[in-house]
Design a protein around this motif. Sequence first.
Motif, PDB file in Angstrom:
ATOM      1  N   ALA A   1      -3.132   2.353   4.029  1.00  0.00           N
ATOM      2  CA  ALA A   1      -3.996   3.524   3.890  1.00  0.00           C
ATOM      3  C   ALA A   1      -3.186   4.802   3.742  1.00  0.00           C
ATOM      4  O   ALA A   1      -3.544   5.693   2.958  1.00  0.00           O
ATOM      5  CB  ALA A   1      -4.922   3.625   5.103  1.00  0.00           C
TER       6      ALA A   1
ATOM      7  N   ARG B   1      -2.006   5.393   0.173  1.00  0.00           N
ATOM      8  CA  ARG B   1      -3.061   5.899  -0.701  1.00  0.00           C
ATOM      9  C   ARG B   1      -3.294   7.390  -0.459  1.00  0.00           C
ATOM     10  O   ARG B   1      -3.451   8.167  -1.413  1.00  0.00           O
ATOM     11  CB  ARG B   1      -4.356   5.118  -0.494  1.00  0.00           C
ATOM     12  CG  ARG B   1      -5.472   5.569  -1.430  1.00  0.00           C
ATOM     13  CD  ARG B   1      -6.729   4.733  -1.296  1.00  0.00           C
ATOM     14  NE  ARG B   1      -7.389   4.895  -0.004  1.00  0.00           N
ATOM     15  CZ  ARG B   1      -8.589   4.410   0.272  1.00  0.00           C
ATOM     16  NH1 ARG B   1      -9.251   3.705  -0.649  1.00  0.00           N
ATOM     17  NH2 ARG B   1      -9.135   4.588   1.464  1.00  0.00           N
TER      18      ARG B   1
ATOM     19  N   TYR C   1      -7.773  -0.411   0.396  1.00  0.00           N
ATOM     20  CA  TYR C   1      -7.023   0.799   0.056  1.00  0.00           C
ATOM     21  C   TYR C   1      -6.850   0.937  -1.461  1.00  0.00           C
ATOM     22  O   TYR C   1      -5.733   1.044  -1.971  1.00  0.00           O
ATOM     23  CB  TYR C   1      -5.667   0.773   0.766  1.00  0.00           C
ATOM     24  CG  TYR C   1      -5.755   0.393   2.230  1.00  0.00           C
ATOM     25  CD1 TYR C   1      -6.707   0.979   3.068  1.00  0.00           C
ATOM     26  CD2 TYR C   1      -4.898  -0.553   2.776  1.00  0.00           C
ATOM     27  CE1 TYR C   1      -6.800   0.632   4.408  1.00  0.00           C
ATOM     28  CE2 TYR C   1      -4.982  -0.907   4.119  1.00  0.00           C
ATOM     29  CZ  TYR C   1      -5.933  -0.324   4.923  1.00  0.00           C
ATOM     30  OH  TYR C   1      -6.018  -0.675   6.245  1.00  0.00           O
TER      31      TYR C   1
END
Length: 465
Positions: free
Chosen positions: A306, A309, A338
């Motif tokens: 995560a 991203r 993600y």
Amino acid sequence: MIVSINPTSGEEIASFEEHSAAEVDSALTAAVRAQRAWRARSVEDRVPLLRQMAVVLRKEKTRYARLITQEMGKPLVESEAEIEKCAWNCDFYAENAPRFLADEFIESSATESAAVFDPLGVVLAIMPWNYPFWQFFRFAAPALAAGNGAILKHANNVPQCALAIEEVMTAAGCPDGLFRTLMIQPDRVAGLIADDRIAAVTLTGSTQVGAIVAAQAGKALKKQVLELGGSDPFVVLADANVEAAAAVAVKARFINVGQSCVNAKRFIVEEGVADAFVQAFRRGVERLKIGDPLDAETSIGPLARANLRAALHEQVERSLAAGARLEIGGQPIERPGYYYAPTILDHVTPGMAAFDEETFGPVAAIVRVENADEAIMLANQTEYGLGAAIWTSDLGRARQLARRIDAGAVFINGMVASDPRLPFGGIKRSGYGRELGVCGIREFVNIKTVWIGPARNSAPASKSE
């Protein structure tokens, strides 16, 4: 605790206890003992291990590929290709190590002299998550063939892959103790580097981590090989086959969901063909299928974490705020996991995040230039120097331009990729040292000169009675 998270769903897959200090100490002691015995064998006696490593990898390719995809999110077809490439690398060094490590004799009428290649000892391998099998095996096959031992500290988001690598080595018949995976947190790596039982260090990872490891290894005066970040230019000149260049550009940028140091990232295109290139590039990007990476039809899966991203999206937003134009994408995808939309940013210029920084994900930056000289200037206007590509129909000019690019590799009319037969590595803040080819097997050896003078009788001749 070391936790494996499925990036497709964001759910925990498994967790593992760290190895204790006593377990680490035992592993290092065992590795030193095993390596001393291993180095005493001839290279011809070592390479059967590499052949068996290839056999095991191919036999379990489907299972290991699914494990890669479940832990870091790349499409399954790419994970399968990664395992096959590892096996190819093992076969390559099994075939060529005896020749690469043969004594090199220096001709002299008075003496017999040679350069010989002795192993250094136990090498600490600090490996990343983006190619969790390939990054290890491209180091391990030549290092083991040369007589070294290995300790693996893998990225903590791919612990199951790290343990699967240990499974491969055991099944292939690796001598007990010669290789070991250690499950530890990053803050314990400095202690390993400083330990006298570790002879050298290899790292594939970010430039920031590379600088830390280089300082730690340098303080201990230990050899290092560092393969770090990249912002590879993909130069398209006005006489290039634009459609062919754009088709390869899609793969060069979006393979592994854009999460590779050697992905093409900055597409530097002569103005005369820039519009045609962007249109063809966009058509290719629009054909990419986003979905479950375990689906054989998927070409874009999730990013591995995560936070990766979030960092990528922040780079896109800063680039747009600085004047880049959004051609397609530019947003996280609203679904579990993600995912990030494949993105093209046009009219990117120096000073924008997409030009100056490494973008580790599915984001392509289009940079428009007036001529080839400006293209080369901007290709070199980066702190990185890993790979580069040039597209042109004039191969004579391409060879000249390739010599002007600051990079460890330049591919003409093709996509930059690692190959067991070719040396691989970077310059500037992309690291130093080389993996693969004959250069890779000689990184973790002592290149020793052996000089032998003419024989002389040390004792005086006896007198006759």
